[in-house]
Design a protein around this motif. Structure first.
Motif, PDB file in Angstrom:
ATOM      1  N   HIS A 112      -7.042   2.308   5.326  1.00 42.43           N
ATOM      2  CA  HIS A 112      -6.987   0.862   5.128  1.00 42.43           C
ATOM      3  C   HIS A 112      -5.809   0.257   5.902  1.00 42.43           C
ATOM      4  O   HIS A 112      -5.967  -0.804   6.523  1.00 42.43           O
ATOM      5  CB  HIS A 112      -6.894   0.536   3.635  1.00 42.43           C
ATOM      6  CG  HIS A 112      -6.859  -0.923   3.372  1.00 42.43           C
ATOM      7  ND1 HIS A 112      -7.967  -1.736   3.523  1.00 42.43           N
ATOM      8  CD2 HIS A 112      -5.842  -1.737   3.005  1.00 42.43           C
ATOM      9  CE1 HIS A 112      -7.625  -2.982   3.238  1.00 42.43           C
ATOM     10  NE2 HIS A 112      -6.345  -3.009   2.919  1.00 42.43           N
TER      11      HIS A 112
ATOM     12  N   TRP B 177       0.822  -1.205   0.000  1.00 45.68           N
ATOM     13  CA  TRP B 177       0.000   0.000   0.000  1.00 45.68           C
ATOM     14  C   TRP B 177       0.860   1.260   0.000  1.00 45.68           C
ATOM     15  O   TRP B 177       0.473   2.279  -0.579  1.00 45.68           O
ATOM     16  CB  TRP B 177      -0.997  -0.016   1.159  1.00 45.68           C
ATOM     17  CG  TRP B 177      -2.131  -0.951   0.890  1.00 45.68           C
ATOM     18  CD1 TRP B 177      -2.405  -2.128   1.534  1.00 45.68           C
ATOM     19  CD2 TRP B 177      -3.132  -0.818  -0.118  1.00 45.68           C
ATOM     20  NE1 TRP B 177      -3.514  -2.714   0.984  1.00 45.68           N
ATOM     21  CE2 TRP B 177      -3.986  -1.934  -0.028  1.00 45.68           C
ATOM     22  CE3 TRP B 177      -3.396   0.146  -1.085  1.00 45.68           C
ATOM     23  CZ2 TRP B 177      -5.086  -2.112  -0.875  1.00 45.68           C
ATOM     24  CZ3 TRP B 177      -4.487  -0.036  -1.923  1.00 45.68           C
ATOM     25  CH2 TRP B 177      -5.314  -1.156  -1.822  1.00 45.68           C
TER      26      TRP B 177
ATOM     27  N   GLN C 258      -7.513   7.379   2.013  1.00 46.81           N
ATOM     28  CA  GLN C 258      -8.231   6.111   2.139  1.00 46.81           C
ATOM     29  C   GLN C 258      -7.270   4.942   2.282  1.00 46.81           C
ATOM     30  O   GLN C 258      -7.555   3.985   3.012  1.00 46.81           O
ATOM     31  CB  GLN C 258      -9.156   5.894   0.941  1.00 46.81           C
ATOM     32  CG  GLN C 258     -10.377   6.792   0.973  1.00 46.81           C
ATOM     33  CD  GLN C 258     -11.162   6.703  -0.313  1.00 46.81           C
ATOM     34  OE1 GLN C 258     -10.677   7.111  -1.369  1.00 46.81           O
ATOM     35  NE2 GLN C 258     -12.363   6.170  -0.240  1.00 46.81           N
ATOM     36  N   VAL C 259      -6.141   5.008   1.603  1.00 44.23           N
ATOM     37  CA  VAL C 259      -5.123   3.967   1.757  1.00 44.23           C
ATOM     38  C   VAL C 259      -4.615   3.957   3.194  1.00 44.23           C
ATOM     39  O   VAL C 259      -4.465   2.886   3.806  1.00 44.23           O
ATOM     40  CB  VAL C 259      -3.962   4.158   0.753  1.00 44.23           C
ATOM     41  CG1 VAL C 259      -2.813   3.219   1.061  1.00 44.23           C
ATOM     42  CG2 VAL C 259      -4.461   3.960  -0.675  1.00 44.23           C
TER      43      VAL C 259
ATOM     44  N   THR D  77      -6.788   0.197   9.523  1.00 43.37           N
ATOM     45  CA  THR D  77      -7.822  -0.816   9.740  1.00 43.37           C
ATOM     46  C   THR D  77      -7.226  -2.216   9.714  1.00 43.37           C
ATOM     47  O   THR D  77      -7.517  -3.047  10.584  1.00 43.37           O
ATOM     48  CB  THR D  77      -8.928  -0.683   8.669  1.00 43.37           C
ATOM     49  OG1 THR D  77      -9.488   0.626   8.753  1.00 43.37           O
ATOM     50  CG2 THR D  77     -10.013  -1.725   8.843  1.00 43.37           C
ATOM     51  N   GLU D  78      -6.402  -2.479   8.720  1.00 42.71           N
ATOM     52  CA  GLU D  78      -5.786  -3.795   8.591  1.00 42.71           C
ATOM     53  C   GLU D  78      -4.899  -4.100   9.798  1.00 42.71           C
ATOM     54  O   GLU D  78      -4.928  -5.204  10.345  1.00 42.71           O
ATOM     55  CB  GLU D  78      -4.965  -3.868   7.294  1.00 42.71           C
ATOM     56  CG  GLU D  78      -4.265  -5.175   7.110  1.00 42.71           C
ATOM     57  CD  GLU D  78      -4.640  -5.893   5.831  1.00 42.71           C
ATOM     58  OE1 GLU D  78      -3.928  -6.843   5.519  1.00 42.71           O
ATOM     59  OE2 GLU D  78      -5.619  -5.529   5.174  1.00 42.71           O
TER      60      GLU D  78
ATOM     61  N   PHE E  11     -12.367  -5.806  -4.202  1.00 42.65           N
ATOM     62  CA  PHE E  11     -12.606  -4.402  -4.551  1.00 42.65           C
ATOM     63  C   PHE E  11     -13.711  -4.308  -5.587  1.00 42.65           C
ATOM     64  O   PHE E  11     -13.771  -5.106  -6.519  1.00 42.65           O
ATOM     65  CB  PHE E  11     -11.340  -3.748  -5.131  1.00 42.65           C
ATOM     66  CG  PHE E  11     -10.196  -3.642  -4.173  1.00 42.65           C
ATOM     67  CD1 PHE E  11     -10.362  -3.126  -2.899  1.00 42.65           C
ATOM     68  CD2 PHE E  11      -8.927  -4.058  -4.548  1.00 42.65           C
ATOM     69  CE1 PHE E  11      -9.305  -3.025  -2.015  1.00 42.65           C
ATOM     70  CE2 PHE E  11      -7.859  -3.956  -3.682  1.00 42.65           C
ATOM     71  CZ  PHE E  11      -8.046  -3.444  -2.409  1.00 42.65           C
TER      72      PHE E  11
ATOM     73  N   TRP F  55      -9.221   4.970  -4.727  1.00 45.34           N
ATOM     74  CA  TRP F  55      -8.938   5.399  -3.358  1.00 45.34           C
ATOM     75  C   TRP F  55      -7.958   6.549  -3.366  1.00 45.34           C
ATOM     76  O   TRP F  55      -6.989   6.562  -4.147  1.00 45.34           O
ATOM     77  CB  TRP F  55      -8.321   4.272  -2.543  1.00 45.34           C
ATOM     78  CG  TRP F  55      -9.294   3.287  -1.975  1.00 45.34           C
ATOM     79  CD1 TRP F  55     -10.645   3.248  -2.126  1.00 45.34           C
ATOM     80  CD2 TRP F  55      -8.956   2.174  -1.155  1.00 45.34           C
ATOM     81  NE1 TRP F  55     -11.169   2.181  -1.444  1.00 45.34           N
ATOM     82  CE2 TRP F  55     -10.152   1.505  -0.845  1.00 45.34           C
ATOM     83  CE3 TRP F  55      -7.756   1.668  -0.668  1.00 45.34           C
ATOM     84  CZ2 TRP F  55     -10.189   0.354  -0.051  1.00 45.34           C
ATOM     85  CZ3 TRP F  55      -7.789   0.533   0.117  1.00 45.34           C
ATOM     86  CH2 TRP F  55      -8.996  -0.110   0.429  1.00 45.34           C
TER      87      TRP F  55
END
Length: 185
Positions: free
Chosen positions: A159, A72, A155-156, A162-163, A145, A151
């Motif tokens: 993510h 990412w 947003q990355v 979140t991950e 996706f 994104w």
């Protein structure tokens, strides 16, 4: 200004990070800490053990989060060209991807934690230096996706947080199942 007068900053000092970017760094650091904390005082053998019905082990979770954050980070800079099309992975690439969830016999917990630290430093640098958090890239093709989704860098980052948080929770369950140790409580 007289050349003998002291200066208030030096070219080697990093600028203070404030605002949203400081908040991203703080949030990433918190969730990375909880993930790493689940591996405290473990041997390599313990870090390889599956303690639940899942295929996951603590060393493998660290490897997976490292690989995901690295990919990412590349995406934030280079867009979809930085990532593979999941639907076009070869059998060897799929096996390599599956190995990201296991601590292999030739790997050590210390080694995967060091790799994670290196990737985290790079991501932190990107948080500070990427010119625009609103830069938008099309997502790579993958079954998880929506086709045509895009994104932003922001947003990355969401993510990645979140991950990391999700896998820190998985790691906590695996660790408690291993020897009763908990991250909290």
């Amino acid at each position: 200004m007289n050349s003998m007068e002291p200066t208030t900053s030096s070219p080697t000092e990093a600028p203070a990070v404030t605002g949203e970017r400081a908040e991203w760094l703080e949030t990433l650091a918190k969730h990375r800490y909880f993930l790493r904390f689940t591996t405290r005082d473990l041997t390599d053998e313990q870090a390889r053990l599956r303690t639940t019905a899942s295929e996951l082990c603590l060393g493998g979770l660290i490897k997976h989060v490292t690989a995901a954050e690295r990919n990412w980070g590349d995406f934030m800079v280079n867009g979809p060209a930085a990532m593979k099309d999941f639907g076009k992975l070869t059998e060897a690439e799929l096996a390599e991807w599956a190995d990201d969830f296991r601590l292999l016999p030739d790997e050590t917990l210390a080694g995967v934690l060091a790799a994670y630290e290196d990737v985290a430093k790079r991501t932190d640098e990107l948080v500070v230096t990427v010119p625009d958090l609103d830069t938008v890239w099309p997502l790579p093709d993958a079954p998880w996706f929506e086709p045509g989704a895009r994104w932003s860098v922001r947003q990355v980052l969401m993510h990645i947080v979140t991950e990391t948080a999700q896998h820190a929770g998985h790691a906590d369950i695996i660790r408690e199942s291993l020897d009763g140790a908990r991250s909290m409580g």
